[in-house]
Design an enzyme around this catalytic site. Structure first.
Site, PDB file in Angstrom:
ATOM      1  N   SER A 136     -12.358   5.892  -6.471  1.00  0.00           N
ATOM      2  CA  SER A 136     -12.827   5.456  -5.153  1.00  0.00           C
ATOM      3  C   SER A 136     -11.845   4.479  -4.512  1.00  0.00           C
ATOM      4  CB  SER A 136     -14.204   4.798  -5.292  1.00  0.00           C
ATOM      5  OG  SER A 136     -14.504   4.014  -4.169  1.00  0.00           O
TER       6      SER A 136
ATOM      7  N   TYR B 195      -6.174 -10.898  -6.205  1.00  0.00           N
ATOM      8  CA  TYR B 195      -5.632 -10.973  -4.837  1.00  0.00           C
ATOM      9  C   TYR B 195      -6.169  -9.858  -3.969  1.00  0.00           C
ATOM     10  CZ  TYR B 195      -2.722 -14.547  -6.757  1.00  0.00           C
ATOM     11  OH  TYR B 195      -2.298 -15.678  -7.373  1.00  0.00           O
TER      12      TYR B 195
ATOM     13  N   ASP C 224     -10.282   6.877  14.515  1.00  0.00           N
ATOM     14  CA  ASP C 224     -11.034   6.831  13.260  1.00  0.00           C
ATOM     15  C   ASP C 224     -10.029   6.542  12.152  1.00  0.00           C
ATOM     16  OD1 ASP C 224     -12.802   7.438  10.984  1.00  0.00           O
ATOM     17  OD2 ASP C 224     -14.070   8.416  12.462  1.00  0.00           O
TER      18      ASP C 224
END
Lengths: 292, 525
Positions: free
Chosen positions: B169, B257, B106
């Site tokens: 985030s 980018y 994971d």
């Protein structure tokens, strides 16, 4: 999920992230309403902050329990360490943005503003400055006599002592770390407590300095670009010291509860790294904001 | 073996179901799916705003919306597409594919992974709720330039805090990617054996951690200038609005980018598969990505040539910008060389990949034109710029993601998608895209300014063509939603390899990939 001993620990589904999102969202929405005089704003902010703090306690508490019950193998520890390093790097870049702004303003834009006589004839630039329409700077640490003036805080008074306090706290933090590695609990507790105390003393002194600036020196957040850079840089640093001191305080409580072993004490290390980081930022502040 | 592994987990897992499963999940595949669905939803929201823009520009004069609302549309269209569609879409691919590609069970920090995603819908809500406030949403362009953003209403504050949440985030997600790649590789998966997609994401994650905090600092300065009396961007107090542009583009250039590098990674996975040859020049590809990332930090002011910089600054930023063509050229060359004398087939993912190589190169070349300082004085803030960045962003990042979806969809769902419809989607997208944006080059060169709801009569024909193309492009994307839905629901059973002997660990897994994969690390030859 099922967990085989010794393998990489993968946590079960968790509600803490969504709690954090709700807290953050409410806090920020409340802040916006507060800025626009919405009556519910402050209440939303309090609620959002409470939910966020609840999430932090819950989430970190879960991690601490998992760690203490031996679910984490070495690899998990490595993951945490790498992530903490990159988190600190992101903080470095955050401060880098503000230091860059200070550099640009002092070295480029203020001299350019002074060079052009079109907009503000007679503006001579220099540093400190509150700009052509701001208050006039008088020498450091000089109480002002009228509202059209401001004075700066000299480097060799309180800021110098604050520098010594923070640098000392970095040393005491390292002593505590060595004590932990040698499994000398009493020594660990004493030196860590001293570190936390030094952190809070720094914050109290910084608060006193801010009071002095606002009351006697006419130096506020609104004192042109000098006040902006001074308070934003030292203010965000102070916020980070506050976070770091709280982190170390929590670590101290965990130490008192018998957490951590000489081999397994990632949380301590992360807190210590963070503490060294805020100290390093302070050294940069002391040089570029106070001395130069 | 796969069914055995499945049964094993059904016995041990006590996973919540329904909505709670998706809210609390710590599984990288679930979270990847969430990211991709969120990205597509935002793609439609941002696309709807683009439709408003093109409807208004269908004719000269003011027909449909008032200029202030038009400005909100251009601003929020860009913010939604950049922060809502492209970035989360790429993170969705990272979540799904990186652990599988490096043989990890994971992501390294699964709970944090969940939070990285679940911040996004709340941030989007903050941003979009700005339309409901007095004064509407932000209208100063996605670059949020001061002093215009110092003046806006509550919508600007909501945008600032949305940016803060998006930044949290992105940074947390990027930390997760880096830790996963550093620490979770299967034994024998050396750095120089990693698929290029993993490399591009490693470097993208580094860029994210380096520049998102700077952007957060910039909007924080906006906030304090707006409400707390600071003077960062106010010359009366000794500040400088150009300072905002410098800080913004120090973030903004690496940001472009951030959006394209993972696309390069997806293309570098697709082209070798359908050329039936290994990727040409793997090492040079890795170095080129690193080179592009390094250069991205030292070219930002080419977005500001007309702002009044010293000559030495103009010249430096021009030459530094030109340098980017070198590593980018290496990549394009390597993709073409990979196809050279390969036994090519043209399934939908390959069509998208080739489309990207061709169209992205056009965008790259118009970028070079914009990078030439004296020429930029003519192009700046015209439709030429709009054409340029849609060629790199839409026919670069977005089409690469579409190709990636078709490429890995059989692995994700266990079914083949409808190949005919997929190809139709590609051709509709490519043709309408070019109808929309190619004429904008001419409009820009002729001097039509961007971000203006009206235009002079001589620009009418090209604007009509562009708007018709845009409506077609918008409608065509609904086809993709249908194709994916149909594929999730059923279809021809996909084999484990899906394609003709493709490279990569993901193809050693059953299709669909089991909920938990590589709990025992695979053996890497």
């Amino acid at each position: 999920m099922s967990h085989a001993p010794g393998s990489y620990y993968l946590p079960n589904p968790s509600a803490w992230p969504i709690v954090g999102s709700i807290g953050l969202f409410t806090l920020l929405l409340g802040f916006v309403l507060f800025l626009h005089d919405g009556g519910t704003g402050p209440w939303l902010m309090v609620f959002g902050a409470a939910v966020t703090v609840f999430m932090l306690f819950g989430w970190f508490g879960t991690v601490a329990r998992e760690s203490e019950s031996g679910l984490y193998n070495t690899e998990v520890g490595v993951s945490y360490r790498i992530s903490m390093m990159w988190f600190i790097f992101s903080e470095v870049m955050f401060f880098g943005g503000f230091f860059g702004a200070l550099l640009y303003i002092r070295q480029l834009s203020v001299p350019w503003l002074a060079d052009t006589d079109l907009l503000w004839p007679g503006f001579t630039g220099g540093w400190p400055t509150a700009g052509p329409e701001g208050a006039v700077p008088i020498g450091p640490d000089t109480p002002i006599s009228n509202p059209g003036q401001f004075s700066t805080i000299g480097a060799w008074g309180l800021p110098f002592w604050n520098t010594l306090i923070l640098l000392t706290s970095s040393v005491t933090c390292t002593i505590a770390h060595h004590a932990l590695k040698e499994d000398k609990r009493m020594k660990l507790i004493i030196w860590l407590a001293i570190t936390v105390a030094l952190g809070f003393i720094f914050l109290v002194l910084q608060g006193a300095e801010y009071m002095h600036a606002y009351q006697d020196l006419g130096l506020t957040l609104g004192t042109g670009v000098y006040g902006s850079t001074f308070f934003m840089l030292t203010g965000f640093h102070g916020a980070h010291v506050t976070i770091g001191a709280i982190v170390l305080l929590v670590i101290l409580v965990r130490v008192l509860r018998g957490h951590f072993t000489p081999e397994n004490h990632f949380a301590f290390e992360a807190g210590a790294w963070y503490w060294h980081f805020v100290d390093t930022v302070w050294v940069g502040l002391f040089i570029f904001v106070y001395i130069l | 073996m796969a069914t055995v592994a499945d049964d094993h987990h059904d016995h041990h897992d006590h996973h919540p179901t329904g909505l709670i499963r998706w809210i609390t999940t710590t599984n990288h595949k679930d979270i990847g799916t969430l990211y991709l669905l969120f990205s597509f939803a935002m793609f439609l929201v941002g696309g709807a705003m683009a439709m408003v823009i093109r409807a208004e520009l269908f004719q000269p004069g003011l027909q449909i919306v008032d200029p202030h609302f038009f400005n909100q549309m251009t601003t929020v269209h860009a913010l939604v597409m950049v922060f809502g569609a492209v970035m989360p879409g790429m993170v969705g691919f990272a979540n799904w594919m990186i652990p599988i590609m490096i043989g990890a069970p994971d992501m390294a920090l699964p709970r944090l992974n969940n939070w990285s995603f679940w911040i996004l819908p709340f941030a989007a809500t903050l941003l979009l709720s700005s339309f409901l406030t007095a004064g509407g949403g932000p209208a100063a362009g996605w670059t949020l330039y001061a002093p215009l953003t110092i003046q806006g209403g509550m919508g600007v504050d909501l945008t600032i805090f949305a940016v803060h949440m998006l930044g949290i985030s992105s940074v947390l997600g990027a930390i997760n990617v880096i830790v996963t790649i550093f620490n979770m590789r299967a034994p024998g998966m050396d750095f120089m054996k990693m698929p290029l997609f993993v490399w591009t994401w490693l470097i993208t994650a580094f860029l994210l951690i380096a520049v998102m905090p700077v952007f957060a600092g910039a909007v924080t300065m906006l906030l304090t200038d707006r409400h707390f009396g600071t003077a960062f961007f106010n010359p009366a107090g000794g500040g400088d609005p150009v300072l905002f542009q410098h800080i913004f583009w120090f973030f903004g250039h690496p940001e472009v980018y951030i959006m394209i590098l993972p696309a390069f990674g997806i293309i570098s996975a697709i082209i070798p598969t359908f050329s039936r040859k290994p990727l040409f020049g793997y090492t040079s590809m890795v170095l080129a990505v690193a080179g592009i990332a390094f250069l991205s930090f030292i070219v930002w002011a080419h977005h500001m040539f007309t702002v009044g910089m010293p000559l030495i600054g103009e010249v430096y930023f021009m030459y530094a910008t030109m340098l980017i063509a070198v590593p980018t050229g290496v990549k394009v060359f390597n993709w073409v060389a990979t196809m050279w004398r390969g036994s090519l087939t043209f399934e939908t993912p390959m069509l998208f990949a080739i489309g990207v190589v061709v169209l992205f190169t056009i965008g790259g070349l118009s970028g070079l034109m914009l990078g030439i300082t004296p020429a930029d004085f003519q192009y700046h803030d015209t439709y030429f710029v709009v054409a340029h960045f849609h060629y790199v962003l839409f026919s670069g990042s977005v089409m690469a993601m579409m190709g990636g979806v078709y490429y890995w969809l059989p692995k994700w769902t266990g079914h083949m998608y409808d190949e005919k419809l997929g190809k139709l989607h590609f051709w509709l997208t490519t043709i309408f895209f070019n109808i929309t944006f190619f004429p904008q080059h001419f409009l820009g060169l002729a001097g039509m300014p961007r971000r203006i709801p009206d235009y002079a009569l001589q620009f009418t024909e090209f604007n009509v063509i562009s708007s018709l193309g845009a409506f077609g492009l918008g409608v065509s994307q609904l086809l993709m939603a249908y194709i994916v839905y149909k594929c999730v629901k059923g279809g021809e059973k996909a084999t484990d390899e899906v394609w003709d002997n493709p490279e990569g660990l993901e193809w050693t897994l059953p299709s669909p990939a089991p909920y938990h994969t590589f709990e025992t690390p695979p053996v890497i030859k």
